[in-house]
Enzyme design. Structure first.
Site, PDB file in Angstrom:
ATOM      1  N   HIS A   8      11.673   3.643 -23.177  1.00 20.95           N
ATOM      2  CA  HIS A   8      12.335   3.329 -24.349  1.00 20.95           C
ATOM      3  C   HIS A   8      12.054   4.249 -25.531  1.00 20.95           C
ATOM      4  CE1 HIS A   8      14.552   1.025 -27.322  1.00 20.95           C
ATOM      5  NE2 HIS A   8      13.465   0.776 -28.118  1.00 20.95           N
TER       6      HIS A   8
ATOM      7  N   ASN B 150      11.095  -2.643 -27.001  1.00 23.44           N
ATOM      8  CA  ASN B 150      10.220  -3.608 -27.909  1.00 23.44           C
ATOM      9  C   ASN B 150      10.856  -5.053 -28.165  1.00 23.44           C
ATOM     10  OD1 ASN B 150      11.870  -1.412 -29.451  1.00 23.44           O
ATOM     11  ND2 ASN B 150      11.092  -2.733 -31.207  1.00 23.44           N
TER      12      ASN B 150
ATOM     13  N   HIS C 212       9.611   5.908 -36.353  1.00 25.59           N
ATOM     14  CA  HIS C 212       8.973   5.823 -34.977  1.00 25.59           C
ATOM     15  C   HIS C 212       8.349   7.053 -34.595  1.00 25.59           C
ATOM     16  CE1 HIS C 212      10.645   1.704 -34.605  1.00 25.59           C
ATOM     17  NE2 HIS C 212      11.733   2.271 -34.333  1.00 25.59           N
TER      18      HIS C 212
ATOM     19  N   ASP D 132      16.214  -2.293 -25.525  1.00 31.42           N
ATOM     20  CA  ASP D 132      16.543  -3.397 -26.619  1.00 31.42           C
ATOM     21  C   ASP D 132      18.098  -3.529 -26.332  1.00 31.42           C
ATOM     22  OD1 ASP D 132      14.306  -2.701 -27.895  1.00 31.42           O
ATOM     23  OD2 ASP D 132      14.819  -1.518 -29.510  1.00 31.42           O
TER      24      ASP D 132
ATOM     25  N   ASP E 232      19.495   0.589 -27.332  1.00 30.27           N
ATOM     26  CA  ASP E 232      19.489  -0.030 -28.481  1.00 30.27           C
ATOM     27  C   ASP E 232      21.042  -0.853 -28.790  1.00 30.27           C
ATOM     28  OD1 ASP E 232      16.703   0.773 -29.910  1.00 30.27           O
ATOM     29  OD2 ASP E 232      17.476   2.172 -28.593  1.00 30.27           O
TER      30      ASP E 232
ATOM     31  N   HIS F  61      15.218   3.550 -28.805  1.00 33.29           N
ATOM     32  CA  HIS F  61      14.225   3.184 -29.775  1.00 33.29           C
ATOM     33  C   HIS F  61      14.804   3.841 -31.335  1.00 33.29           C
ATOM     34  CE1 HIS F  61      10.737   1.132 -30.808  1.00 33.29           C
ATOM     35  NE2 HIS F  61      10.005   2.217 -31.258  1.00 33.29           N
ATOM     36  N   VAL F  62      14.720   4.943 -31.418  1.00 30.91           N
ATOM     37  CA  VAL F  62      15.192   5.884 -32.728  1.00 30.91           C
ATOM     38  C   VAL F  62      16.788   5.677 -32.896  1.00 30.91           C
ATOM     39  CG1 VAL F  62      15.460   7.625 -33.932  1.00 30.91           C
ATOM     40  CG2 VAL F  62      13.353   7.344 -32.978  1.00 30.91           C
ATOM     41  N   HIS F  63      17.206   5.054 -33.776  1.00 34.12           N
ATOM     42  CA  HIS F  63      18.770   4.649 -34.113  1.00 34.12           C
ATOM     43  C   HIS F  63      19.492   5.663 -34.552  1.00 34.12           C
ATOM     44  CE1 HIS F  63      17.290   0.248 -34.295  1.00 34.12           C
ATOM     45  NE2 HIS F  63      17.219   0.686 -33.261  1.00 34.12           N
TER      46      HIS F  63
ATOM     47  N   TYR G 125      18.709  -8.109 -29.240  1.00 31.38           N
ATOM     48  CA  TYR G 125      18.309  -8.263 -30.686  1.00 31.38           C
ATOM     49  C   TYR G 125      18.254  -9.695 -30.821  1.00 31.38           C
ATOM     50  CZ  TYR G 125      18.010  -2.940 -31.131  1.00 31.38           C
ATOM     51  OH  TYR G 125      17.769  -2.055 -31.089  1.00 31.38           O
TER      52      TYR G 125
END
Length: 549
Positions: free
Chosen positions: A370, A288, A380, A232, A205, A407-409, A235
């Protein structure tokens, strides 16, 4: 004192704090690094540092690090990626200028050759390889939306390389002439139980913010031999086609007829990253934010066009899933945003790829995709449950050692887990979606009062149906969330950063997570991950039969 191969150098470094007296000389005390053999660990949550709450700000197009610095058809956005084994790599680059507007005219990819000249000496090069080129478009069938066409993207595969060897190269079209400067890369070591790249950087990400620049600066200072980017990338889909961006696309642009993107952000990212990935191979899997829907329901076009993947070399027919070896590690890169069901192509490919792994040559088996299966953050939460239900048993049966997700920041490390139960033979799951992107950091946990989402909100529209249900056993039986940090969660912290994996031998690997706000050498989380092949039975191929050993 002697040590077996499974406990040699790492075990010595992990010995409990001792003061050793030898002939009257005192050896300094070394802090003990925990190992997974000490687990499972009591769950730990590091409180969120309120001073980090500021928004991540994207680099503007005026920043010198993202501006186009070459002329004509000179190469830019140069990168290296691995093939399936040490003897081959891919060199990728872009020539010519991209266009965005209402009347774009794509460049002719055949107008510029794809050539790499390379060798073990800086000069002169002794080998030459040619490849292929392409141009992709991002088109929107709606009035007022601008279309995009890329520069010419080149991919050239170099073959016949020696292991753990420094090569110098130039890329471009020598007939124009338009060749790059001289760059270099080092091949991976030969596969074997005592042969590993020294340091593998893992990040997810990433985006292109000022936080990203800190992440990459710290990551580069750790001198990695390989970079894994767990989805990711840029962006670019937080922007409209006119270049207007937002931290929350759906909040700011609810009436957009399609989820727009601003594709020049891909070019900015490629320019910013070139200094690192023109020398250090990068391996990417989709997230995503790479979906990027456009006309004719096309998706993932930028992702699939800009990177080179060892798909064909690893028996895959897709850019969304593939595998490769890096020394004694076999990496499996999986796609969460395409069919992952047991009847689908990806699953059947995964079965075959796992069956072909020789654990005597590549003892370590690492998988990445991801969205995490084991994340305790509210963001998520249990979103990829359908994928877990389809694939977890297969990965477990072949003894996958480590799983990397994004995915999870935020950052989270699991205890060894399988099917939500603590299991000494399950993988360690590491969520590293904390690369620094523009969206908000994940700071809330699903187990905190009032934060447990409704099961109907759990599925991602691109991942599958309503697979996440209430737990049927354990401390959370009858509930969708635990009322405390789950046992399978060993450590979690909301902070931007990156990780470094150092495999020491066939059973010991050191994992270190670094936080952006710390000095380069300060550790945020660290553990030795220890394989126990004598205790954990894995499936293996023997004379064309799959058996349990």
């Amino acid at each position: 004192m002697t040590f077996s191969s499974s406990s040699s150098v790492p075990a010595l470094a992990a010995i409990t704090c001792l003061v050793v007296v030898v002939l009257g000389c005192y050896w300094p005390v070394e802090a003990r690094i925990p190992t997974t053999l000490d687990g499972p660990f009591e769950p730990v949550t590091v409180p969120f540092d309120q001073s980090l709450r500021g928004n991540a700000v994207d680099l503007p197009e005026s920043d010198h690090r993202v501006r186009r610095r070459v002329k004509g058809f000179e190469p830019e956005q140069i990168s290296v990626s691995l093939s399936a084994n040490y003897d081959s790599v891919w060199i990728s680059w872009v020539t010519g200028e991209s266009q965005i507007g209402y009347n774009i005219k794509p460049l002719d990819p055949k107008s510029v050759a794809s050539v790499v000249r390379y060798g073990k000496l800086r000069y002169p090069p002794t080998h030459e390889a040619t490849g292929y080129s392409l141009v992709y478009n991002q088109l929107y069938p709606f009035e007022g939306l601008q279309n995009y066409t890329s520069g010419i993207i080149h991919h050239v595969r170099l073959t016949g390389l020696k292991p753990n060897t420094l090569y110098f190269y130039r890329c471009g079209d020598p007939s124009i002439p338009a060749m790059s400067e001289i760059y270099h890369f080092r091949t991976m070591p030969v596969s074997g139980p005592w042969s590993y790249p020294e340091r593998i950087a893992v990040v997810g990400d990433l985006g292109l913010t000022y936080n990203t620049t800190t992440t990459i600066s710290h990551l580069t200072s750790n001198d990695p031999n390989l970079v894994l980017l767990i989805g990711d990338v840029t962006y670019a889909n937080l922007y409209l086609t006119n270049g207007t961006g937002s931290d929350c696309y759906s909040c700011s642009f609810p009436h957009s007829p399609i989820h727009e993107t601003y594709q020049p952000r891909w070019d900015y990212w490629g320019r910013f990253m070139e200094n690192l990935i023109s020398k250090v191979p990068i391996m990417v899997i989709e997230g995503n934010h790479e979906i990027e829907e456009q006309a004719e329901n096309k998706t993932f076009v930028a992702y699939s066009s800009r990177f080179a993947f060892p798909s064909e070399e690893s028996g895959s027919s897709s850019t969304f899933y593939y595998s490769f070896n890096a020394g004694g590690i076999h990496f499996i890169m999986l796609g969460a945003y395409i069919d992952f069901t047991r009847s689908g192509k990806q699953y059947k490919w995964l079965e075959q790829d796992l069956a072909n792994v020789d654990r005597s040559t590549t003892p370590w088996l690492v998988a990445t995709w991801h969205p995490p299966w084991y994340s305790t953050y509210e963001a998520h939460y249990r979103e990829a449950e359908c994928m877990r239900m389809e694939m977890e048993e297969l990965l477990y049966s072949y003894g996958v050692d480590i799983v990397f997700n994004g995915h999870v920041h935020a950052y989270e490390r699991s205890n060894r887990v399988y099917n939500y139960n603590l299991d000494p033979c399950g993988p360690v799951y590491l969520t590293v979606g904390d690369g620094g992107n523009r969206e908000k950091m994940a700071v809330q946990y699903a187990d905190e009062p009032g934060n447990c989402p409704e099961p109907s909100t759990a599925p991602d529209e691109y991942i599958g149906g309503f697979c996440a249900k209430n737990f049927t056993s354990g401390p959370a039986a009858g509930k969708f969330c635990w009322d405390r940090q789950p046992d399978y969660s060993a450590f979690r912290e909301s902070s931007f950063g990156h990780g470094i994996l150092e495999v020491k031998n066939e059973t010991w690997a050191l994992w270190t997570w670094y936080r952006n706000q710390d000095a380069d050498n300060k550790v945020g989380d660290q553990i030795y991950i220890v394989r126990q092949p004598d205790k954990c039975h894995v499936r293996q191929v023997l004379k064309s039969w799959i058996v349990d050993i």
